[in-house]
Design an enzyme around this catalytic site. Structure first.
Site, PDB file in Angstrom:
ATOM      1  N   GLU A 127       0.508  24.591 -19.774  1.00  0.00           N
ATOM      2  CA  GLU A 127      -0.437  25.452 -20.474  1.00  0.00           C
ATOM      3  C   GLU A 127      -1.619  25.726 -19.541  1.00  0.00           C
ATOM      4  OE1 GLU A 127      -1.966  24.015 -24.217  1.00  0.00           O
ATOM      5  OE2 GLU A 127      -3.021  25.877 -24.570  1.00  0.00           O
ATOM      6  N   GLY A 266      -7.892  16.825 -21.337  1.00  0.00           N
ATOM      7  CA  GLY A 266      -7.782  15.520 -21.981  1.00  0.00           C
ATOM      8  C   GLY A 266      -6.334  15.125 -22.213  1.00  0.00           C
ATOM      9  N   ALA A 267      -5.560  16.061 -22.752  1.00  0.00           N
ATOM     10  CA  ALA A 267      -4.161  15.761 -23.049  1.00  0.00           C
ATOM     11  C   ALA A 267      -3.433  17.050 -23.397  1.00  0.00           C
ATOM     12  CB  ALA A 267      -4.059  14.795 -24.223  1.00  0.00           C
ATOM     13  N   MET A 268      -2.089  16.967 -23.437  1.00  0.00           N
ATOM     14  CA  MET A 268      -1.275  18.171 -23.647  1.00  0.00           C
ATOM     15  C   MET A 268      -0.102  17.886 -24.573  1.00  0.00           C
ATOM     16  SD  MET A 268      -0.778  21.317 -23.002  1.00  0.00           S
ATOM     17  CE  MET A 268       0.595  22.214 -23.705  1.00  0.00           C
ATOM     18  N   GLU A 269       0.117  18.820 -25.501  1.00  0.00           N
ATOM     19  CA  GLU A 269       1.039  18.621 -26.617  1.00  0.00           C
ATOM     20  C   GLU A 269       2.494  19.003 -26.347  1.00  0.00           C
ATOM     21  OE1 GLU A 269      -1.411  21.009 -26.455  1.00  0.00           O
ATOM     22  OE2 GLU A 269      -0.776  22.870 -27.433  1.00  0.00           O
ATOM     23  N   GLU A 303      -3.093  16.004 -30.429  1.00  0.00           N
ATOM     24  CA  GLU A 303      -1.854  16.446 -29.765  1.00  0.00           C
ATOM     25  C   GLU A 303      -0.662  16.297 -30.699  1.00  0.00           C
ATOM     26  OE1 GLU A 303      -2.658  18.102 -27.363  1.00  0.00           O
ATOM     27  OE2 GLU A 303      -4.554  17.167 -26.796  1.00  0.00           O
TER      28      GLU A 303
HETATM   29  N1  BES Z   1      -3.491  22.269 -25.388  1.00  0.00           N
HETATM   30  C1  BES Z   1      -4.621  21.506 -25.009  1.00  0.00           C
HETATM   31  C2  BES Z   1      -4.597  21.054 -23.592  1.00  0.00           C
HETATM   32  C3  BES Z   1      -4.767  22.104 -22.535  1.00  0.00           C
HETATM   33  C4  BES Z   1      -5.730  23.029 -22.595  1.00  0.00           C
HETATM   34  C5  BES Z   1      -3.970  22.123 -21.446  1.00  0.00           C
HETATM   35  C6  BES Z   1      -5.876  23.980 -21.589  1.00  0.00           C
HETATM   36  C7  BES Z   1      -4.124  23.070 -20.470  1.00  0.00           C
HETATM   37  C8  BES Z   1      -5.066  24.010 -20.531  1.00  0.00           C
HETATM   38  C9  BES Z   1      -4.765  20.260 -25.863  1.00  0.00           C
HETATM   39  O1  BES Z   1      -4.151  20.334 -27.097  1.00  0.00           O
HETATM   40  C10 BES Z   1      -6.214  20.067 -26.103  1.00  0.00           C
HETATM   41  O2  BES Z   1      -6.790  20.866 -26.773  1.00  0.00           O
HETATM   42  N2  BES Z   1      -6.793  19.033 -25.547  1.00  0.00           N
HETATM   43  C11 BES Z   1      -8.201  18.766 -25.605  1.00  0.00           C
HETATM   44  C12 BES Z   1      -8.520  17.568 -26.452  1.00  0.00           C
HETATM   45  C13 BES Z   1      -8.641  17.843 -27.898  1.00  0.00           C
HETATM   46  C14 BES Z   1      -8.913  16.571 -28.680  1.00  0.00           C
HETATM   47  C15 BES Z   1      -9.693  18.866 -28.238  1.00  0.00           C
HETATM   48  C16 BES Z   1      -8.617  18.486 -24.189  1.00  0.00           C
HETATM   49  O3  BES Z   1      -7.736  18.342 -23.354  1.00  0.00           O
HETATM   50  O4  BES Z   1      -9.806  18.425 -23.938  1.00  0.00           O
HETATM   51 ZN    ZN Z   2      -5.250  21.330 -28.530  1.00  0.00          ZN
END
Ligand code: BES
Ligand code: ZN
Length: 876
Positions: A127, A266-269, A303
């Site tokens: 993503e 932070g993380a990826m789903e 996630e």
């Molecule tokens: N889908 C995002 C991660 C992401 C965002 C990957 C943009 C690559 C590019 C994930 O679900 C997300 O939103 N993560 C947040 C943490 C969340 C608790 C708000 C993050 O990574 O900060």
């Molecule tokens: Zn998200």
């Protein structure tokens, strides 16, 4: 790859894809510098796209194309056209197999998008547009395909993971082995994931509401295997919560989480295979603070919740990002509120929104929750899309009530399961399930900026009627001069002079939601015997600024009497803002700085009030951060803000020293560590007291901090003590603590990051030189985003006083770092530059010096598209 001026993409130009990809077979032969990727795509003309056989567009970035074939016949170069970031393939039949072979270089991939190596482990991040760095593909979220993935690697990489279920494995020639995974759910390429490494795992299981058994696994390097329990526990809580609150079950037989040290976010789903930044998943009491434990719980939940709000129902295009992110942030916030203190969670989220999202709304990158154009989508993973987007969903929840909202979400998931949809589809499901009209409400998605409400009131004693008049307006934002009125749910209560709530109707209701829809509107309350005090915007029912001419006495009254906990806290903040604004004024005019005795008395009574929950006491005692004071100012005078806040803190600390000391001592009792809400609140209150005590810089107070530093049995207390020592103790004591801490924890990446961050955020005068030394520290690494965020971000976003030094040295430093960083990781460079892009709001010299730093970046040559977009828009 780099271009001076990337082009702008518009929502209005959206077209359905010409071709669909029913199946995607991927075959990886992993090698650090030359990974071979073979893909076989089953492609068919999209019946919804019209007549003829237009050429097929495939995205591709930093790939070596080895071969391309249609139905087994190799294409010669005249059958396709290579363009900078894509190829165009001539098509002569409506259905075919496309075979492509590419070669990629994971080891040298410092962008951390696509396939890369982190500490010897292969992992992916696709993503938003990372899949195009793996192979040529129509990399857009409205193309959903069923994936099978085969990974071939040397046996030193025993763990080979991808999405879905493992369907076969076995040896290959030359000490290699393979594993094949099949994901039964069609998904867009951005949800693809691959992991390969020498990893250990923890295992657990979850029985779904319908009785299916799901295997849960958490993978990490061996040395961290003792730090995964909290994440697995959080995962099970999240799975149970989504069944109870949304009726949503997990859909595969296995759910995997992997921790990696190098990660942009932070993380990826990714479907069935979530990949986490180590900092957002690994924790033990000795190494992680309470805040980290809570962040892990909410991110694991977030996630996981995407499996429905994001994966089963995904986004049609990236303009719809808030469809999945805003909704999922709302879901994770409610999950956290149910698991912990609801009031504290709300206070934290609103603070973040007001301090940072309001700043975005008032800055050069302001955009609606659903943007209508972008250059680089990675610049739009913003607080506006996430946090304001979540507030928009929360307002729908407020307007429809919990049951109406659930009916709407059921209809949304049922209607759109397996589809790529829009924010419009979400709102329509809410409308259709409840027979309501949200036409005007949709403006929250299309208009940028923070609405401003001004409330006045009038009481007619003879008639007993009370009239509230609400005016709304919204300042201009880039590309949007005029705004139409928003549909704003304004939750309120009315208090009598004893602090009791007045009944607002015949039925004993004491709280109501006014639906504000006009530029100016009046609401009448009848049969009142006295003029009430309004408690407005309870629970922060809309993401707006609200102005009502409260007197100091009225705020003090609300602070101790309001039944809405959020508004009690908000009254304390309003009081502090008033006092800080007076102090700034006095500082600027060379007057005497003074805190009103009533304010000191109010803090004293909060501190001594044994009926209040410790969690709330700790929140009420926090002075607004310098950043949030800046955000609330029309013109930001950094020096005056620092002086005013410092004076307020010192004055409260000295005036209430014995009360803080008594409270600290009462909470200091040693007990075994627990993560109960009560213990977390008590630690927070205790450490708030310690902070005030040490602000006096007396030997007595610093000795308490040193003792806590030496004897703490958990990282929350240890880190709090280290932080106050770093900010207030003498050089010798500080250096000893810093060194001792490092020697103790240098092997632990997460603790080292905390250690870096605390030093960068130190408000000691001239701290920039300490930050410059940290950049040279052997444990610092510009290729590791967590280290960059700790040191560079810690300084530019977390150290208001030193970053804004009047000589501009902080801005120069940031500009240099950003220029270097951009060559390695454009996304991180564009994130870090933000503080100086808001230069227009600063007074005089600071504004000028920030602008000079921005120009220096602009003139440094070849900027990435990510950095170019942010810098050029802020120089406009
Ligand atoms: N889908 C995002 C991660 C992401 C965002 C990957 C943009 C690559 C590019 C994930 O679900 C997300 O939103 N993560 C947040 C943490 C969340 C608790 C708000 C993050 O990574 O900060
Ligand atoms: Zn998200």
């Amino acid at each position: 790859m780099r271009h001076a001026k990337p082009s702008t993409i518009y929502l209005k130009d959206y077209r359905v894809p010409d071709y669909l990809v029913d199946n995607t077979h991927l075959h990886f032969e992993l090698k650090p510098k030359a990974t071979l990727v073979k893909s076989r795509l089953k492609i068919r003309r999209n019946p919804a796209a019209g007549e003829g056989l237009p050429p097929l567009f495939l995205d591709g970035v930093d790939l070596i194309l080895l071969s391309i074939a249609i139905d087994g016949a190799l294409l010669s170069p005249e059958h396709y056209e290579k363009m900078p970031q894509r190829i165009l393939v001539a098509v002569d039949k409506p259905e075919f197999f496309l075979d492509i072979q590419t070669c990629i270089n994971p080891e040298d991939n410092t962008t951390l998008e696509g396939l890369y190596l982190s500490n010897g482990m292969y992992c992916t991040q696709c993503e938003a547009e990372g899949f195009r760095r793996i192979t040529f593909y129509p990399d857009r979220p409205d193309i959903m395909s069923k994936f099978t993935t085969t990974i071939v690697a040397p046996k030193e990489y025993p763990v080979l993971l991808s999405n879905g279920n493992e369907i076969s494995r076995g040896p290959c020639e030359g000490d290699h082995h393979y594993v094949t995974w099949e994901d039964p759910f069609a998904k867009p390429a951005y949800l693809f994931a691959l992991v390969a490494g020498n990893l250990q795992h923890l295992e657990d299981c979850f029985i779904t509401a319908s009785g299916r058994k799901v295997k849960l696994q958490l993978f990490t390097e061996e040395k961290n295997i003792n730090k995964g329990d909290h994440a697995l526990r959080s995962l099970k809580n999240a799975m149970r919560w989504d069944e109870a609150v949304y009726g949503r079950e997990y859909d595969l037989d296995i759910f995997m989480i992997v921790a990696v040290d190098h990660f942009n976010m932070g993380a990826m789903e990714n479907k069935g295979l979530n990949i986490f930044n180590s900092a957002c998943v690994l924790a033990s009491p000795e190494t992680a603070t309470d805040a980290t434990f809570q962040r892990i719980e909410s991110i694991v939940g977030h996630e996981y919740f995407h499996n429905w709000s994001g994966n089963r129902v995904t986004c049609r295009d990236w303009f719809q990002l808030s469809l999945k992110e805003g909704f999922t942030v709302f879901r994770d916030a409610e999950f956290s509120a149910d698991m912990n203190s609801r009031a504290v969670k709300r206070i934290e989220d609103v603070s973040l929104l007001r301090t940072n999202q309001f700043a975005e709304d008032a800055g050069p990158m302001a955009h609606p929750v659903r943007p209508d154009s972008y250059m680089e989508i990675s610049n739009f993973y913003t607080l506006t899309v996430y946090e304001k987007g979540a507030e928009v969903v929360r307002m729908i929840h407020t307007l429809l009530g919990p049951r109406g909202f659930r009916k709407g979400s059921d209809l949304y998931f049922e209607r759109h399961d397996g589809c790529a949809v829009t924010c419009e589809d979400f709102v329509r499901a809410m409308e259709d399930a409840n027979q309501v009209d949200l036409v005007q409400f949709r403006r929250w998605y299309s208009q940028a900026g923070t609405p401003q409400l001004t409330v006045t009131d009038y009481f007619d004693e003879t008639l007993g009627t009370y009239v509230l008049t609400v005016r709304q307006s919204c300042p201009p934002t880039p590309g949007q001069r005029e705004k139409s009125p928003f549909h704003i749910p304004l939750k309120l209560g009315l208090l009598d002079k004893n602090g009791n709530e007045l009944v607002l109707d015949g039925q004993g209701t004491t709280q109501c939601i006014l639906e504000v829809t006009e530029a100016e509107q009046s609401f009448e309350f009848t049969e009142l015997s006295e003029k009430p005090l309004p408690s407005l915007l309870r629970d922060f029912s809309a993401p707006v600024k609200i102005d009502y001419p409260y007197s100091i006495d009225q705020l003090l009254f609300l602070m101790s009497n309001d039944s809405d906990i959020f508004n009690r806290w908000d009254a304390s903040q309003r009081l502090a803002f008033l006092a800080l604004s007076d102090l700034q004024q006095a500082y600027r005019t060379g007057g005497v700085l003074q805190l009103q005795p009533e304010l000191i008395a109010a803090y004293r009574s909060v501190l001594l009030n044994r009926d209040l929950e410790p969690a709330l006491v700790a929140e009420l005692l926090q002075l607004p951060s310098e950043q949030s004071i800046a955000e609330a100012s029309v013109h930001i005078d950094a020096e005056a803000i620092v002086a005013a806040r410092e004076f307020a803190l010192q004055t409260l600390a000295e005036a209430l020293f014995s009360e803080f000391r008594a409270q600290y001592t009462a909470l200091k009792v040693r007990k075994s560590f627990s993560l109960s809400a009560k213990d977390i609140a008590e630690r927070k209150l205790k450490n708030t007291c310690l902070l005030y005590l040490c602000a006096t810089e007396t030997a007595d107070a610093l000795a308490l901090a040193q003792e806590q530093f030496d004897t703490a049995n958990n990282m929350t207390d240890k880190a709090a003590a280290l932080s106050v020592l770093i900010n207030h103790a003498g050089d010798k004591q500080v250096n000893a603590a810093i060194e001792q801490f490092y020697q103790c924890w240098k092997e632990d990446a997460q603790v080292v990051e905390l250690w870096f961050g605390q030093q960068s955020r130190s408000s000691r005068r001239g701290n920039l030189s300490a930050v410059e030394k940290l950049i040279q520290h052997p444990a610092f690494d510009l290729k590791n985003p967590n280290r960059v965020r700790a040191v560079i971000g810690g300084f530019a976003k977390g150290n208001f006083s030193q970053f804004h030094r009047s000589d501009g040295s902080g801005f120069e430093f940031l500009a240099e770092q950003v220029i270097t960083l951009d060559k390695l990781n454009p996304q991180i460079a564009a994130q870090q530059v933000i503080p100086i892009t808001r230069w227009k709001r600063y007074t005089g010299d600071l504004a000028r010096k920030m602008k000079i730093a921005l120009k220096k970046i602009m003139d440094s040559g070849d900027l990435s598209g990510d950095l170019y977009e942010v810098v050029s828009k802020s120089l406009n």
